[in-house]
Scaffold this motif. Sequence first.
Motif, mmCIF file in Angstrom:
data_model
loop_
_atom_site.group_PDB
_atom_site.id
_atom_site.type_symbol
_atom_site.label_atom_id
_atom_site.label_comp_id
_atom_site.label_asym_id
_atom_site.label_seq_id
_atom_site.Cartn_x
_atom_site.Cartn_y
_atom_site.Cartn_z
ATOM 1 N N ASP A 262 0.758 -1.178 -0.093
ATOM 2 C CA ASP A 262 -0.005 0.003 0.140
ATOM 3 C C ASP A 262 0.959 1.235 -0.036
ATOM 4 O O ASP A 262 1.207 1.854 1.133
ATOM 5 N N ALA B 280 -0.565 4.441 1.616
ATOM 6 C CA ALA B 280 -0.473 4.172 3.409
ATOM 7 C C ALA B 280 1.109 4.437 3.658
ATOM 8 O O ALA B 280 1.230 5.286 4.675
ATOM 9 N N ASN C 17 1.565 7.720 5.873
ATOM 10 C CA ASN C 17 2.008 7.478 7.393
ATOM 11 C C ASN C 17 3.428 7.874 7.753
ATOM 12 O O ASN C 17 3.682 8.368 8.829
ATOM 13 N N GLY D 287 2.428 -1.623 5.771
ATOM 14 C CA GLY D 287 1.882 -1.210 4.462
ATOM 15 C C GLY D 287 2.312 -2.081 3.262
ATOM 16 O O GLY D 287 1.993 -1.783 2.232
#
Length: 196
Positions: free
Chosen positions: A43, A46, A50, A165
Amino acid sequence: MELKRRTFCAAAISSIALPVMAQTPAKPQIFSEEYPKLRCGTDLEAIYNNFLEKGFGISKYGKDNPLPKIVIATDTQCPWCAKMFIAFEPMTDKINFIWYPVAVLRDASVAQAAYILQSGNPWTTFTDNEENFKNETKGLDVSGKDISLQYRNEVWDNSKIFRRGGGTVVPLGIYKNPAGKYIPFFEPFKKLEDLK
């Protein structure tokens, strides 16, 4: 009559079983079709967001600089990460590279990364580490140094972001282009336009 019935039953069972047995299960797709070095399920959005929101990165300018932003998951013990850092040094006036140290390769990664993060000038200390990668300790020798648990935890926090992720390989760079697409890369590039 009994023999014919057995023969018929055996033929009926084999006509059902053979096609089922002949089918081999499809191999699961491990890598992305668009980016063959990227594992399926990673991901990028993400990891990118993040890292910027919750991670502990190392940048020449800080994460709020208006230059185009690239986040890179790196391990201080990774030779390919060190090569990427050296290749990108001349481009730091055009791109804000933000390096997020993660622990992927060995225990020494945590100590080195924490030492860099706790230093008074993480960018300079990180640069020293990467430019001295070819020495025996693969960068700065931090054995015997007093390294705060706070900064070790920051390295582990980066590692959790990366792993959650779906990140598995370093270096992993991610660029969010003007259209909002998250583009991964694993090797140095010459200019942002090369990333597609």
